[in-house]
Every structure is written in C-alpha cells, then in structure tokens.
Design an enzyme around this catalytic site. Structure first.
Site, PDB file in Angstrom:
ATOM      1  N   ALA A  12       8.689  -3.249  -3.741  1.00 18.05           N
ATOM      2  CA  ALA A  12       7.756  -4.376  -4.005  1.00 18.05           C
ATOM      3  C   ALA A  12       7.756  -4.992  -2.665  1.00 18.05           C
ATOM      4  O   ALA A  12       7.486  -6.333  -2.600  1.00 18.05           O
ATOM      5  CB  ALA A  12       8.319  -5.041  -4.955  1.00 18.05           C
ATOM      6  N   ARG A  18      -4.616  -6.704   1.732  1.00 16.93           N
ATOM      7  CA  ARG A  18      -6.020  -6.268   1.168  1.00 16.93           C
ATOM      8  C   ARG A  18      -6.268  -7.093  -0.047  1.00 16.93           C
ATOM      9  O   ARG A  18      -7.349  -7.355  -0.475  1.00 16.93           O
ATOM     10  CB  ARG A  18      -6.142  -4.842   0.981  1.00 16.93           C
ATOM     11  CG  ARG A  18      -6.624  -4.125   2.153  1.00 16.93           C
ATOM     12  CD  ARG A  18      -6.624  -2.734   2.149  1.00 16.93           C
ATOM     13  NE  ARG A  18      -5.370  -1.818   1.719  1.00 16.93           N
ATOM     14  CZ  ARG A  18      -5.184  -0.875   1.330  1.00 16.93           C
ATOM     15  NH1 ARG A  18      -6.258   0.075   1.006  1.00 16.93           N
ATOM     16  NH2 ARG A  18      -4.064  -0.391   1.319  1.00 16.93           N
ATOM     17  N   GLN A  78      13.920  -5.650   2.336  1.00 16.13           N
ATOM     18  CA  GLN A  78      13.647  -4.437   3.341  1.00 16.13           C
ATOM     19  C   GLN A  78      13.075  -5.443   4.604  1.00 16.13           C
ATOM     20  O   GLN A  78      12.141  -6.054   4.322  1.00 16.13           O
ATOM     21  CB  GLN A  78      12.510  -3.560   3.203  1.00 16.13           C
ATOM     22  CG  GLN A  78      12.295  -2.555   4.199  1.00 16.13           C
ATOM     23  CD  GLN A  78      11.133  -1.790   3.793  1.00 16.13           C
ATOM     24  OE1 GLN A  78      10.055  -2.148   3.017  1.00 16.13           O
ATOM     25  NE2 GLN A  78      10.832  -0.767   4.507  1.00 16.13           N
ATOM     26  N   THR A  84       8.486   4.229   3.305  1.00 14.77           N
ATOM     27  CA  THR A  84       8.916   4.184   2.000  1.00 14.77           C
ATOM     28  C   THR A  84      10.477   4.731   1.955  1.00 14.77           C
ATOM     29  O   THR A  84      11.094   4.134   1.043  1.00 14.77           O
ATOM     30  CB  THR A  84       7.992   5.231   0.810  1.00 14.77           C
ATOM     31  OG1 THR A  84       7.689   6.283   1.736  1.00 14.77           O
ATOM     32  CG2 THR A  84       6.895   4.385   0.662  1.00 14.77           C
ATOM     33  N   ASN A 374      -4.543 -38.613 -27.778  1.00 12.09           N
ATOM     34  CA  ASN A 374      -3.270 -38.223 -27.685  1.00 12.09           C
ATOM     35  C   ASN A 374      -2.984 -38.745 -26.274  1.00 12.09           C
ATOM     36  O   ASN A 374      -1.546 -38.853 -26.242  1.00 12.09           O
ATOM     37  CB  ASN A 374      -2.825 -36.726 -27.706  1.00 12.09           C
ATOM     38  CG  ASN A 374      -3.842 -36.021 -26.548  1.00 12.09           C
ATOM     39  OD1 ASN A 374      -4.908 -36.359 -26.334  1.00 12.09           O
ATOM     40  ND2 ASN A 374      -3.192 -34.843 -26.137  1.00 12.09           N
ATOM     41  N   ARG A 428     -15.285 -49.829 -38.711  1.00 13.11           N
ATOM     42  CA  ARG A 428     -16.367 -50.058 -38.158  1.00 13.11           C
ATOM     43  C   ARG A 428     -17.146 -51.421 -38.838  1.00 13.11           C
ATOM     44  O   ARG A 428     -16.750 -51.830 -39.624  1.00 13.11           O
ATOM     45  CB  ARG A 428     -17.350 -48.847 -38.605  1.00 13.11           C
ATOM     46  CG  ARG A 428     -17.619 -48.658 -40.185  1.00 13.11           C
ATOM     47  CD  ARG A 428     -17.945 -47.303 -40.333  1.00 13.11           C
ATOM     48  NE  ARG A 428     -18.407 -47.108 -41.916  1.00 13.11           N
ATOM     49  CZ  ARG A 428     -18.255 -46.090 -42.750  1.00 13.11           C
ATOM     50  NH1 ARG A 428     -17.781 -45.002 -42.231  1.00 13.11           N
ATOM     51  NH2 ARG A 428     -18.812 -45.991 -43.834  1.00 13.11           N
TER      52      ARG A 428
HETATM   53  C1  UD1 Z   1       2.281   6.582  -0.458  1.00 13.54           C
HETATM   54  C2  UD1 Z   1       2.920   8.080  -0.519  1.00 13.54           C
HETATM   55  C3  UD1 Z   1       1.885   8.860  -0.696  1.00 13.54           C
HETATM   56  C4  UD1 Z   1       1.062   8.710  -1.953  1.00 13.54           C
HETATM   57  C5  UD1 Z   1       0.781   7.286  -2.054  1.00 13.54           C
HETATM   58  C6  UD1 Z   1       0.282   7.000  -3.585  1.00 13.54           C
HETATM   59  C7  UD1 Z   1       4.778   8.040   1.329  1.00 13.54           C
HETATM   60  C8  UD1 Z   1       5.155   8.278   2.613  1.00 13.54           C
HETATM   61  N1  UD1 Z   1       3.604   8.196   0.721  1.00 13.54           N
HETATM   62  O1  UD1 Z   1       1.484   6.574   0.717  1.00 13.54           O
HETATM   63  O2  UD1 Z   1       2.484  10.386  -0.552  1.00 13.54           O
HETATM   64  O3  UD1 Z   1       0.345   9.687  -2.073  1.00 13.54           O
HETATM   65  O4  UD1 Z   1       1.806   6.632  -1.775  1.00 13.54           O
HETATM   66  O5  UD1 Z   1      -0.005   5.764  -3.712  1.00 13.54           O
HETATM   67  O6  UD1 Z   1       5.829   7.572   0.449  1.00 13.54           O
HETATM   68  N2  UD1 Z   1       6.449  -0.069   0.708  1.00 13.54           N
HETATM   69  C9  UD1 Z   1       7.686  -0.707   1.027  1.00 13.54           C
HETATM   70  N3  UD1 Z   1       8.054  -0.665   2.186  1.00 13.54           N
HETATM   71  C10 UD1 Z   1       7.537   0.101   3.249  1.00 13.54           C
HETATM   72  C11 UD1 Z   1       6.480   0.695   2.897  1.00 13.54           C
HETATM   73  C12 UD1 Z   1       6.008   0.867   1.651  1.00 13.54           C
HETATM   74  O7  UD1 Z   1       8.262  -1.620   0.006  1.00 13.54           O
HETATM   75  O8  UD1 Z   1       7.996   0.284   4.400  1.00 13.54           O
HETATM   76  C13 UD1 Z   1       5.826  -0.042  -0.852  1.00 13.54           C
HETATM   77  C14 UD1 Z   1       4.683  -0.656  -0.803  1.00 13.54           C
HETATM   78  O9  UD1 Z   1       4.537  -2.127  -0.981  1.00 13.54           O
HETATM   79  C15 UD1 Z   1       3.860   0.240  -1.692  1.00 13.54           C
HETATM   80  C16 UD1 Z   1       4.631   1.459  -1.784  1.00 13.54           C
HETATM   81  O10 UD1 Z   1       5.676   1.247  -1.018  1.00 13.54           O
HETATM   82  O11 UD1 Z   1       3.947  -0.298  -2.993  1.00 13.54           O
HETATM   83  C17 UD1 Z   1       3.683   2.461  -1.274  1.00 13.54           C
HETATM   84  O12 UD1 Z   1       3.458   2.391   0.419  1.00 13.54           O
HETATM   85  P1  UD1 Z   1       2.208   2.526   1.046  1.00 13.54           P
HETATM   86  O13 UD1 Z   1       2.390   2.213   2.490  1.00 13.54           O
HETATM   87  O14 UD1 Z   1       1.171   2.021   0.200  1.00 13.54           O
HETATM   88  O15 UD1 Z   1       2.187   4.014   1.003  1.00 13.54           O
HETATM   89  P2  UD1 Z   1       0.935   5.247   1.049  1.00 13.54           P
HETATM   90  O16 UD1 Z   1       0.728   5.353   2.636  1.00 13.54           O
HETATM   91  O17 UD1 Z   1      -0.218   4.673   0.140  1.00 13.54           O
END
Ligand code: UD1
Ligand code: CA
Length: 455
Positions: A12, A18, A78, A84, A374, A428
């Site tokens: 999260a 966006r 983080q 991710t 009230n 009244r």
């Molecule tokens: C990711 C997946 C992709 C998948 C897609 C589905 C990876 C590398 N890619 O891509 O394969 O199809 O989700 O929606 O995992 N987040 C963090 N910290 C970070 C980066 C992300 O907490 O450093 C959280 C983001 O808040 C989000 C989620 O991880 O909720 C996914 O991150 P995002 O950057 O949206 O990944 P995608 O590029 O969409």
C-alpha cells in the site's frame, strides 16, 4: 499433513497520484469501506492472522486505518518506491520470522479479490507449486505484465510490458499482481532480484524466472478480470464500486430481498437484511444499517447507521441517520428525517418531520411537519415522547422536553414545557372570526381599484 501457516503482505505504498487526491489512494472507499479495508477483511476471512501492510513514508493515515481495521497487523515502511520486490522486502523481518509460512502478496489498490480465489492459490501450493500467480485473460493487456507459460500451463517468467518483445506482447494472459509462495528463503531470493530493466525497478515478478531457473515450479491460477481490477484513478474507483455492488446485489437478492431495480440500490459493505424485504428503486445504504424481516422501503430513501425493525414501512423519500433505531411496525413516510432517535413499535411519522435526538414510545402518532428542536446553537437536547401520544401537525417540540403517555399536542404548538400524561397541550393564540369581513373588504378594494384606473 497440515498446511503451513499463512502470512499475507499487502502493498500500500503507492501514492496514487492519478487519483488527484489529498488522501492516499488506498483509503478511498468502495461501499463505504476503504480499499485497504476490503483487502484486510478478505485476508482475515481467509484465516490469516498474520498480516503485514507496507506503507510509504508519511502515510500515518494509512497506518492508522490498517490498525483500526486489523489491530494485529504489522506495519512496514518502504522509504522509496523502488518497485514491488523492494516493497515486499520492506517487510523482510516478518518474512524471515515466518520463513516456513505460505506467503500471499496482494495490492491494497486491488480490492475485489475474493477469499475463494486466494484459497485456489493456496490449493495450487498444496498441489506442489512453489509459486502460484493469479492470472487473467485481459481484454486489453496493455500495461500489464505478461505470463509466459509452457504447454503444460506452468509459468516460466513474467515479463513486464516495457521489457517484452513484440511476440511476448501478443500474450493476453496477464499478471494480476497477486502471488502466493510456499518458498522458504523467499526474503533472500527477493534480495537477489536486480533492477536491470526498463523502469530500473526491483520487480517482484522476477521471482518467477529465478525460481523456475532453480528448478522450482510456478503455476498460474486464472481469475476473472473484474476481480483483479486495479484502481489507479477515480474512473476505475467507480468501476470497482459498480462491480462490488453488482456482486452484493445478487447475494442480497438470493438472500430473500426483492430489489425492484437492483442497479439503483447502493449497499454498504456491512448492510444486513432479513427476509421478504422489498426495496424500491433509488435507495442508498451507508454504513451500519440493518433492516428487519418484511420491511418495505419505498423509492428514494437514504440510510446510514440505522436499525429498522420487522414489518416497518419506510419512505418514499425518507432519511434515516445514525442512531435511528426503529422497532417493529414503525411507519416513516415521505420527507421524514430521523437521527439518534428510538421509535417504539407501531409508531408513525408519515409526513415531513425532523425527529432528532429523541425517544418515542409505542403506538404514537407524529403529525406532519413536527420538528424536534434539538439544538440551541450550542448543545443538543432530548425530546421524549411516551406511548400512545398524538402530536398534532406543525408542532415544534423545543428540547429538552417530555410528552407523557397518551397526551395530545394541538397542531401548530410550540411546546417548551413538559406535558403530563393524558393532557392536551395547546400553545397558539386563540382563533378570531369577524363575520362578513371578507365581503366588505372585497367591496372596498374593488372600488379603490376602479378609482385608481380612472385617474
Ligand atoms: C504490477 C506488476 C505487473 C502486473 C500489474 C497488475 C510488477 C513488477 N509488475 O505492475 O506484472 O500486471 O502490477 O496491476 O510487480 N507498490 C509499492 N511500492 C513500489 C511499487 C509498487 O508499494 O515500490 C505497490 C503499488 O502501490 C501498487 C502495486 O504495488 O499497489 C503495484 O505497483 P505498480 O507500480 O502499479 O505496478 P505495475 O507497473 O502496475
Ligand atoms: Ca498498477
């Protein structure tokens, strides 16, 4: 052989730019509950009592919300959004401490995942996979990581779109982001992931290639595209809301509630219904509402924090706010607002009333236009009405005030003093009548008008 225990890691940390919001994305609500709250509830239903939530720096509100929804959750920060894999590694301590556990990684911005689907991921682990990826056939795969599979359906790698070859981009089987692991040493393996890719990020998805290259097995479990919808902006938030509502409406109807126009009834995550209820079109349920058996809710009502007893009739155009607690057979009619007021069995307020901060006994009748005054501009006060009371139309009851059992309040009264049981209270001025006055008035005015025209 029993299953390993379960650790869930919920990412999260994303800012969600966006959304164009001052609130972190994952706190935006679907059905009156934050997206994070939905995911926490889903994993709790799965029987996971070991949940880690990874938040970004300066996300105290997300931390507080996570702990409010799931007090046993552990929180990790983080510091920088490096991808991710880096996000999951923020929770390294809990991964290491639970090295023998199954681990499921979820995104807090993917709130529609069901426990059934997560259970299927675990079954894939039971069947011998080290990694189970929740995949889906995307109508439009652009932006998603593609699942590269062998003929036997096992996954060999996940390729992010930006790093994919033209052939790989043809693949429509995509990564939802949800992954389950039965992979001791997961933390060390994640630490081996590099960032030599188009985004210079540490991709969690690279764990698949690493594991398979080392002789491990990764499989795909297919889910529904609707279920894995990720919310990045408010359009997708509305889409997720619609999908959630559609699901819940079906459950509610199957549970014995008639929704005449289900697409116009908006439920909260915790709305509860008895049976044989009819809900007419355009009704909104906010959080904390329960509706008893045989209730009829007419069109265009709004509820939040209200309890409605059996066989009550509500609306059309009624508003029940927090603390409206209605016993059986109560009637609340059009343009009646009830807040923080208990209403006893069989009592009625059928038209145009404000009943705030009160208590009404059973079998009482509250006339049209009655107002519980009230609020004095500083404090709120209580209006208490006994059993079998009749409050005449257009009465103002200035709280604090009590109307005893069986009393009558004459129409148009402003009641500032308490009324004893079985009395008539009337406040009244006395009616005056001047016989023939209207005729004389009309003659006088007609003559005056005729003179004015001539001049
Ligand atoms: C990711 C997946 C992709 C998948 C897609 C589905 C990876 C590398 N890619 O891509 O394969 O199809 O989700 O929606 O995992 N987040 C963090 N910290 C970070 C980066 C992300 O907490 O450093 C959280 C983001 O808040 C989000 C989620 O991880 O909720 C996914 O991150 P995002 O950057 O949206 O990944 P995608 O590029 O969409
Ligand atoms: Ca995303």
């Amino acid at each position: 052989m029993g299953r390993p225990s379960l650790l869930t890691v919920i990412l999260a940390a994303g800012k969600g730019t966006r959304m164009r919001s001052s609130q972190p994305k994952v706190l935006h609500a679907i059905a009156s509950r934050s997206m994070l709250g939905h995911v926490l509830a889903t994993v709790e239903q799965l029987g996971s009592n070991n949940t880690a939530v990874v938040v970004g720096p300066d996300m105290d509100s997300v931390r507080d919300a996570a702990l409010a929804d799931c007090p046993s959750a552990s929180l990790y920060v983080q510091e920088k959004q490096n991808g991710t894999a880096d996000a999951v590694l923020a929770a390294r301590d809990v991964l290491v401490a639970n090295d023998e556990s199954d681990v499921i990684v979820l995104y807090a911005d993917t709130p529609l995942i069901t426990t059934e689907t997560l259970e299927r991921l675990r079954q894939a682990l039971d069947a011998g996979a080290q990694i189970a990826v929740l995949g889906f056939e995307a109508a439009d795969p652009s932006g998603y990581g593609r699942l590269l599979t062998r003929a036997d359906g096992t996954v060999t790698a996940i390729r992010e779109e930006k790093d994919a070859s033209p052939e790989e981009r043809q693949v429509t089987l995509c990564n939802s982001g949800v992954m389950a692991f039965r992979l001791p040493g997961l933390a060390q393996k994640l630490a081996q992931i590099g960032n030599d890719n188009a985004k210079s990020e540490y991709y969690l998805t690279d764990i698949v290639g690493l594991t398979v290259d080392a002789g491990g097995k990764a499989v795909v479990v297919k889910g529904d595209e609707d279920e894995v919808l990720g919310v990045n902006d408010r359009c997708q938030l509305a889409m997720a809301e619609r999908i959630w509502q559609d699901r819940r409406r079906v459950e509610v109807m199957r549970g014995g509630v008639t929704l005449i126009a289900p697409e116009t009834v908006w439920l909260a995550y915790d709305t509860t219904f008895g049976r044989d209820i009819v809900v007419e079109p355009n009704v909104v349920f906010g959080p904390g509402v329960s509706i008893g058996d045989n209730v009829i809710i007419r069109a265009n009502c709004h509820f939040s924090g209200a309890q409605v007893g059996a066989a009550a009739t509500i609306g059309p155009f009624a508003r029940l706010r927090p603390g409206a607690i209605l016993s059986d057979d109560v009637h609340i009619g059009n343009f009646v607002e009830v807040k923080n007021t208990r209403i006893g069995a069989g009592s009625k307020a059928n038209h145009l009333a404000y009943l705030g901060d009160g208590k009404i006994g059973s079998g009482s009748n509250i006339g049209a236009g009655t107002i519980f005054c009230n609020y004095d501009g500083f404090f709120k006060h209580l209006t208490e009405i006994g059993d079998g009371v009749f409050v005449g139309s257009n009465s103002a009851l200035v709280a604090p005030v009590t109307i005893g059992d069986g009393a009558y309040v004459g129409s148009g009264s402003v009641i500032t003093k308490s009324v004893a049981a079985n009395s008539l209270a009337l406040e009244r001025s006395e009616q005056q009548e001047r016989p023939g006055w209207a005729e004389k008035f009309r003659a006088l005015m007609s003559a005056r008008k005729a003179r004015a025209k001539k001049a």
